[in-house]
Write a protein that holds these residues in place. Structure first.
Motif, PDB file in Angstrom:
ATOM      1  N   LYS A 368       0.847  -1.192   0.000  1.00  0.00           N
ATOM      2  CA  LYS A 368       0.000   0.000   0.000  1.00  0.00           C
ATOM      3  C   LYS A 368       0.886   1.246   0.000  1.00  0.00           C
ATOM      4  O   LYS A 368       1.768   1.394   0.849  1.00  0.00           O
ATOM      5  CB  LYS A 368      -0.920  -0.011   1.217  1.00  0.00           C
ATOM      6  CG  LYS A 368      -1.925  -1.162   1.172  1.00  0.00           C
ATOM      7  CD  LYS A 368      -2.749  -1.249   2.447  1.00  0.00           C
ATOM      8  CE  LYS A 368      -3.766  -2.389   2.344  1.00  0.00           C
ATOM      9  NZ  LYS A 368      -4.545  -2.558   3.602  1.00  0.00           N
ATOM     10  N   LEU A 369       0.623   2.133  -0.953  1.00  0.00           N
ATOM     11  CA  LEU A 369       1.464   3.309  -1.161  1.00  0.00           C
ATOM     12  C   LEU A 369       0.819   4.553  -0.555  1.00  0.00           C
ATOM     13  O   LEU A 369      -0.390   4.772  -0.706  1.00  0.00           O
ATOM     14  CB  LEU A 369       1.711   3.525  -2.655  1.00  0.00           C
ATOM     15  CG  LEU A 369       2.321   2.336  -3.412  1.00  0.00           C
ATOM     16  CD1 LEU A 369       2.547   2.702  -4.879  1.00  0.00           C
ATOM     17  CD2 LEU A 369       3.619   1.863  -2.765  1.00  0.00           C
ATOM     18  N   PHE A 370       1.661   5.387   0.065  1.00  0.00           N
ATOM     19  CA  PHE A 370       1.182   6.547   0.821  1.00  0.00           C
ATOM     20  C   PHE A 370       1.879   7.831   0.410  1.00  0.00           C
ATOM     21  O   PHE A 370       3.081   7.842   0.103  1.00  0.00           O
ATOM     22  CB  PHE A 370       1.445   6.351   2.322  1.00  0.00           C
ATOM     23  CG  PHE A 370       0.446   5.494   3.026  1.00  0.00           C
ATOM     24  CD1 PHE A 370      -0.511   6.053   3.853  1.00  0.00           C
ATOM     25  CD2 PHE A 370       0.458   4.118   2.863  1.00  0.00           C
ATOM     26  CE1 PHE A 370      -1.441   5.269   4.503  1.00  0.00           C
ATOM     27  CE2 PHE A 370      -0.464   3.319   3.506  1.00  0.00           C
ATOM     28  CZ  PHE A 370      -1.423   3.890   4.343  1.00  0.00           C
ATOM     29  N   LEU A 371       1.108   8.918   0.458  1.00  0.00           N
ATOM     30  CA  LEU A 371       1.662  10.244   0.639  1.00  0.00           C
ATOM     31  C   LEU A 371       1.967  10.416   2.123  1.00  0.00           C
ATOM     32  O   LEU A 371       1.352   9.760   2.967  1.00  0.00           O
ATOM     33  CB  LEU A 371       0.667  11.317   0.200  1.00  0.00           C
ATOM     34  CG  LEU A 371       0.258  11.338  -1.277  1.00  0.00           C
ATOM     35  CD1 LEU A 371      -0.995  12.189  -1.459  1.00  0.00           C
ATOM     36  CD2 LEU A 371       1.397  11.864  -2.139  1.00  0.00           C
ATOM     37  N   ASN A 372       2.894  11.310   2.471  1.00  0.00           N
ATOM     38  CA  ASN A 372       3.194  11.538   3.893  1.00  0.00           C
ATOM     39  C   ASN A 372       3.688  12.963   4.060  1.00  0.00           C
ATOM     40  O   ASN A 372       4.688  13.345   3.444  1.00  0.00           O
ATOM     41  CB  ASN A 372       4.265  10.550   4.378  1.00  0.00           C
ATOM     42  CG  ASN A 372       4.431  10.577   5.882  1.00  0.00           C
ATOM     43  OD1 ASN A 372       3.469  10.381   6.623  1.00  0.00           O
ATOM     44  ND2 ASN A 372       5.648  10.813   6.353  1.00  0.00           N
TER      45      ASN A 372
END
Length: 567
Positions: A368-372
Motif C-alpha cells: 500500500k502506497l502513501f503520501l506523507n
C-alpha cells in the motif's frame, strides 16, 4: 496559526450557557462593537429582529465589526453568526469566524473558530457555526472576535453573533471521543450460555478477554538500538506495547547508499525481520525524499535521464529487497509544493511525483502506497493543499492507497481535539484511508505531556477515516524531542506520567476484559468489545473448564458465542 485552538465545523445541538457577546443582533446599533479602518453602516434588514450591520470600505481580509470577549481557561465555546454577501466578484468565498488572542508578552495569535466555504451572493443568509476551547495552561490578557473574508472588495451583512460557554473542555473532549471510539472501534459480542439444571448459575463465571488489538498502534524504531543496542528493555517495550512499527532511518536512501553503488540493505532488513518475528507489522519510510538536505549527495549531482534511471533502479531494488516484508511504503516524503519538490524541479517535470508512484506500484503492486506530509493535522498551514494533492493523485490512478499525516504537535501547545477533527474531516474528503504516521507532543512537565498525548490520541482514534496511529518514538534517549516527547526515560526505561497515561489508553481503556457471573448477567448477555482477537473461558466453582474455551476475531460486525456448560 495556533494548532491547539482551531476548531471543526459541524451540525450540533445548541446547548445554552453563558453568552459572551453583547448586542449580537445589532438591535442597539454598534453598542460594544468596533469598526476599525472600515465602514459599519446600519440596515433595516436583519436575519432576525429589525437590524443587521453592513460591512463596507474594507481594505484587508480581517477588517470587520469586532468585539472583545472574556474566554475562561479550560472552557469550551460554541460560536454562531449569520452572513449575507452583497457582492462576490463573480466567485465563491470563505467566511471565517475568527478569535484573536492576546498574550502577556504582547504577542497575538489568530485562530479560526468556524468557517463556511463556497459562499456566493445567491446563498442569501448563511449560518457559520463551530466551537473552540481555551486550554487551562495558557495565559491570555484578552480575546477579540472578528470575521474574515480574504477578498476585501466583498461587502456583506452580519447578524445574530453569539459565543456560548457550554462547559468544561476536557470533559466534553472525553465524552465525545468515548462515544465516537465506542461507535467506531467496538462491536457487540453476544454470549449465549446454557446450563443443566443441577448447576448453580452463581458457580459459573464467563471470562471475555481480548488478547490482541486489530487497530494498529505503532512506533518508529531506531535500527542499531533495536538490533545491536545494549538495552534489551527498548526492544521489550516495543514488543509488549505496539503491534506496528516503522524504521526511523534505515530505509532512507541517504542512509542505505551514501556512496553510489554501495548500498546496504542489511541494517534495515535485520530490524524488519526482528520486528516481524515478534508479531509486529512494518511500514516502509521512505523510498525518496524531495527535500535537498535528505537526498544522497551523489544523487544531487545528477540530472536528466541519468537521474530518472537512478531513481527507477533505486525504487525497484529497494522494493525487491523488502518484498513481502512491508505493509506500506511512503513513496515521496513531504512532497507538497511548499515542502519539497527537488526531483520535480531538477527534472523540470511537475508530474514526476506521479511517476514515482507508478514506478513503485509496478515494482510491487501488493504494498500500500502513501503520501506523507506535515502541518496538515497539527496545524492548518497545508491541510487544504494536501487534500488537493491527494485528490489529484487519486484521480491519476497511480496506485495511491492512503494519506500519512505526521502529527508533530507544537512545543508546549495542547492539541485541540476539535481542531484535529476539523482538519481530518477536510482530508477525509479525498475518500482515502488516513494514518497518523509520526505522532508526538512536546512538554517539559510530564503530567502536562500526558494530557497532550491523551488529547491528540483520543481525537485521532475517534475519527472514522483513521486506520492506524504510529508514534515517532517513545524513549527520551532515542527521541528527537528528548524528554519533552518521552513516554519512558533512562537506561531502565521508567514510565513517565505520559507513558502511564498512554499505556492506560492502549491496554486498559481501549482493550476489553470482562467477567460475568451467570446468576447476575443472565444466560444471554452482550459485551461491547474492541476489535481484535478474543478468548472466552468458563470457570465453574473457580476452576476453568478448558474444553469450553472459545477463540475468535471480532471485527466490525456482531459476533455470537454459544456455550453449553457441562461438568
Amino acid at each position: 496559526m495556533l494548532g491547539w485552538l482551531l476548531v471543526f465545523v459541524c451540525v450540533f445541538s445548541w446547548s445554552k450557557g453563558k453568552e459572551l457577546i453583547t448586542n449580537g443582533g445589532f438591535e442597539s446599533w454598534m453598542s460594544q462593537w468596533d469598526c476599525w479602518e472600515m465602514h459599519c453602516d446600519p440596515t433595516n434588514e436583519g436575519h432576525s429582529g429589525q437590524h443587521s450591520v453592513k460591512a463596507t470600505g474594507r481594505h484587508h481580509p480581517w477588517e470587520s465589526p469586532s468585539q472583545y470577549v472574556a474566554v475562561q481557561p479550560g472552557r469550551r465555546y460554541d460560536v454562531s453568526a449569520y452572513f449575507k454577501l452583497l457582492s462576490d466578484a463573480g466567485k465563491s468565498h470563505t467566511v471565517q469566524f475568527q478569535i484573536q488572542l492576546y498574550y502577556p508578552d504582547g504577542k497575538t495569535g489568530d485562530i479560526t473558530a468556524a468557517q463556511m466555504t463556497d459562499v456566493t451572493v445567491s446563498a442569501g443568509w448563511i449560518h457559520v457555526h463551530g466551537s473552540f476551547s481555551r486550554p487551562s495552561d495558557v495565559a491570555l490578557t484578552k480575546a477579540r472576535v472578528y470575521f474574515q473574508i480574504v477578498d476585501p472588495s466583498v461587502t456583506y451583512l452580519m447578524d445574530d453573533v453569539s459565543i456560548n460557554d457550554v462547559g468544561d473542555a476536557d470533559a466534553y473532549m472525553r465524552n465525545t471521543s468515548d462515544q465516537e471510539i465506542r461507535r467506531l472501534r467496538t462491536s457487540p459480542i453476544h454470549v449465549r450460555v446454557s446450563t443443566p439444571g443441577h448447576i448453580s448459575k452463581s458457580d459459573v463465571v464467563i471470562l471475555v478477554t481480548q488478547k490482541k488489538k486489530s487497530f494498529p498502534f505503532g512506533t518508529s524504531v531506531r535500527s542499531p538500538v533495536y538490533t545491536k543496542g545494549r538495552v534489551n528493555k527498548y526492544r521489550d517495550f516495543i514488543h509488549n506495547n505496539f503491534n506496528w512499527a516503522v524504521p526511523e532511518w534505515y530505509l532512507k536512501w541517504r542512509m542505505m547508499e551514501p556512496t553510489r553503488g554501495q548500498i546496504d540493505f542489511q541494517p534495515a532488513l535485520d530490524l524488519i525481520n526482528g520486528l516481524r518475528a515478534h508479531g509486529l507489522k512494518v511500514r516502509g519510510h521512505n523510498l525518496v525524499w524531495s527535500k535537498a538536505e535528505f537526498i544522497p549527495g551523489w544523487v544531487k549531482q545528477l540530472s536528466g535521464q541519468e537521474l530518472r534511471q537512478v531513481v527507477l533502479q533505486h525504487i525497484q531494488d529497494t522494493m525487491n529487497a523488502t518484498r513481502g516484508l512491508l505493509e506500506h511504503w511512503d513513496v515521496n516524503n513531504e512532497n507538497l509544493p511548499d515542502h519539497g519538490k527537488w526531483y520535480q524541479d531538477r527534472l523540470h517535470d511537475p508530474d514526476y511525483n506521479l511517476e514515482l508512484f507508478r514506478i513503485a506500484h509496478r515494482a510491487d503492486p501488493s504494498v500500500k502506497l502513501f503520501l506523507n506530509d506535515y502541518s496538515v493535522v497539527n496545524a492548518d498551514e497545508s491541510t487544504d493543499e494536501y487534500l488537493r494533492q491527494a485528490q489529484r493523485f487519486k484521480a491519476a490512478n497511480v496506485g495511491l492507497y492512503g494519506m500519512g499525516v505526521q502529527c508533530h504537535f507544537g512545543d508546549e501547545r495542547m492539541p485541540d481535539p476539535h481542531a484535529i477533527k476539523r482538519r481530518l474531516d477536510t482530508l477525509a474528503k479525498a475518500g482515502l484511508p488516513i494514518w497518523a504516521t509520526e505522532l508526538d507532543v512536546g512538554a517539559a512537565d510530564e503530567n502536562r505531556r500526558a494530557d497532550y498525548y491523551e488529547h491528540a490520541l483520543r481525537a485521532v482514534y475517534a475519527h472514522p477515516a483513521v486506520e492506524g496511529i504510529l508514534m515517532w518514538g517513545f524513549w527520551d534517549q532515542q527521541h528527537w524531542r528528548g524528554e519533552k516527547g518521552a513516554l519512558v526515560r533512562g537506561d531502565d526505561l521508567q514510565l513517565t506520567a505520559a507513558g502511564r497515561r498512554v499505556l492506560d489508553l492502549y491496554n486498559n481503556q481501549w482493550m476489553t476484559d470482562e467477567s460475568h457471573v451467570l446468576s447476575q448477567s443472565g444466560d444471554n448477555f452482550t459485551v461491547q468489545g474492541f476489535h481484535g482477537e478474543y478468548e472466552v473461558r468458563v470457570l465453574y466453582q473457580g476452576k476453568e473448564l478448558s474444553n469450553l474455551k472459545k477463540t475468535f476475531t471480532l471485527g466490525k460486525g456482531d459476533y455470537t458465542v454459544s456455550i453449553n456448560v457441562h461438568t
